[in-house]
Enzyme design. Structure first.
Site, PDB file in Angstrom:
ATOM      1  N   ASP A   1       0.810  -1.221   0.000  1.00 17.79           N
ATOM      2  CA  ASP A   1       0.000   0.000   0.000  1.00 17.79           C
ATOM      3  C   ASP A   1       0.844   1.273   0.000  1.00 17.79           C
ATOM      4  O   ASP A   1       0.298   2.374  -0.163  1.00 17.79           O
ATOM      5  CB  ASP A   1      -0.974   0.013   1.192  1.00 17.79           C
ATOM      6  CG  ASP A   1      -0.336  -0.377   2.505  1.00 17.79           C
ATOM      7  OD1 ASP A   1       0.851  -0.774   2.511  1.00 17.79           O
ATOM      8  OD2 ASP A   1      -1.023  -0.308   3.547  1.00 17.79           O
TER       9      ASP A   1
ATOM     10  N   GLY B   1       3.645  -0.943  12.202  1.00 23.97           N
ATOM     11  CA  GLY B   1       2.933   0.163  12.835  1.00 23.97           C
ATOM     12  C   GLY B   1       3.754   0.853  13.909  1.00 23.97           C
ATOM     13  O   GLY B   1       4.900   0.495  14.183  1.00 23.97           O
TER      14      GLY B   1
ATOM     15  N   GLU C   1      12.879   1.261  15.176  1.00 26.14           N
ATOM     16  CA  GLU C   1      12.769   2.348  14.190  1.00 26.14           C
ATOM     17  C   GLU C   1      12.446   3.648  14.914  1.00 26.14           C
ATOM     18  O   GLU C   1      13.229   4.592  14.905  1.00 26.14           O
ATOM     19  CB  GLU C   1      11.686   2.010  13.159  1.00 26.14           C
ATOM     20  CG  GLU C   1      11.501   3.072  12.087  1.00 26.14           C
ATOM     21  CD  GLU C   1      10.344   2.759  11.154  1.00 26.14           C
ATOM     22  OE1 GLU C   1      10.276   3.402  10.096  1.00 26.14           O
ATOM     23  OE2 GLU C   1       9.507   1.886  11.479  1.00 26.14           O
TER      24      GLU C   1
END
Length: 351
Positions: A21, A175, A205
């Protein structure tokens, strides 16, 4: 040897960290919106591109994730999901990517009534058509999402188990990291691990090495997505190195999400010099406005990677693939031969 764009583009490459996506064509988003009567913030391709490409002005990972509301809005039908998968593979083939892992979370594509299995079927149809038409091998990774309930992750894990051996090669947890620890999703990973399915986890991250520790020791990750904060814990870094746990690094994305403040603060060179199994990836081709060729060129320009280094980075990608060993060996032999013909010899003892 001059490491030009044309040369890097011509080399066989593997892409392990690529979100469906986040890697669509802008023109396809507009087509699908018209076809499915989805309202977009802008219908002009260049203006829409400016909205979707976050650039260097992105303030955080949360900011980086906002354009996905737009891309996911047009990925709610079987034909749209199949087309997006096929086109992503086609774009990758154009720059000689021979092995591609596409990840996505089926739960984000059921707003118009598709079942979770129909979503996966559509992506697998796109994969199969691409593999038939192009010289590429594709694996599909199903993503759980940290901010959703552990029960949702359990459902997605069950889906992953059902499609094992049918093109789905792994399970991921993606996420926002802060306040959404991996250990909350331990039950889903228990199911995955006990069905001998590969795991990768976005970790280190936007949050510290504790996130990586949880990914490795609470949910048994086989690979780490990003891992930019690993350098903050030397003991954990050595564990990752000793166990040859691959790092899926995405330089442009890491800068945009503010996982690192600047190229000079990015740890990829340090990790590589320490012997870690570093791989180079795009994360999101559209959102980050990048290609795998761009990422390799960035590694060369900003971190002074040499031809010798590049061949090992490329080999790391193929070695870290979620493939059965016999397939991986065949692919590696072919890639090694091609690299040799390009003047990039791989040392036989390289681990």
């Amino acid at each position: 040897m001059e490491l030009t764009r044309e040369f890097i583009k011509s080399l066989p490459k593997a892409e392990l960290h690529c979100h469906l996506d986040g890697s669509m064509r802008v023109e396809t988003i507009i087509d699908l919106a018209k076809e499915n009567k989805v309202e977009l913030p802008e219908e002009n391709p260049e203006k829409l591109r400016q909205i979707l490409e976050v650039g260097q002005n992105c303030k955080s990972l949360t900011d980086y994730l906002r354009p996905f509301d737009i891309t996911c809005s047009v990925l709610q039908t079987k034909s749209a999901l199949e087309r997006a998968t096929y086109e992503l593979a086609e774009d990758c083939v154009e720059e000689n990517i021979r092995y591609l892992e596409i990840r996505f979370s089926p739960i984000l594509h059921i707003n118009d009534g598709l079942s979770l299995s129909k979503v996966v079927d559509a992506v697998l149809d796109g994969k199969s058509r691409a593999e038939k038409d192009f010289d590429i091998t594709i694996g599909i990774i199903i993503c759980g999402l940290r901010h959703l309930s552990p029960e949702t992750s359990n459902i997605l894990a069950e889906l992953c188990v059902a499609y094992k051996n049918y093109g789905v090669v792994g399970f991921d947890l993606a996420g926002a990291e802060r306040n959404f620890p991996a250990k909350d999703h331990k039950e889903a990973f228990y199911l995955i691990i006990n069905n001998n399915i590969n795991t990768t986890v976005h970790a280190g991250e936007a949050y510290g090495p504790e996130s990586i520790h949880q990914a490795l020791h609470h949910v048994r990750a086989n690979r780490i997505g990003h891992g930019t904060r690993l350098k903050e814990d030397g003991d954990l870094l050595n564990y990752v190195n000793d166990h040859r746990i691959p790092l899926e690094m995405c330089i442009t994305s890491n800068l945009q999400t503010k996982a690192v403040e600047s190229y000079s603060r990015h740890p990829i060179r340090f990790y590589f010099d320490m012997g870690l199994r570093v791989t180079i990836n795009t994360d999101n081709r559209l959102i980050s406005k990048t290609t795998l060729t761009d990422e390799y060129l960035l590694a060369i320009k900003e971190f002074n990677f040499s031809p010798k280094d590049i061949k090992y980075l490329i080999t790391n990608g193929f070695k870290s693939a979620f493939l059965p060993l016999n397939q991986k060996v065949k692919l590696l032999k072919r890639v090694s031969q091609e690299l040799r013909e390009k003047g990039l010899e791989i040392h036989k003892d390289y681990i």
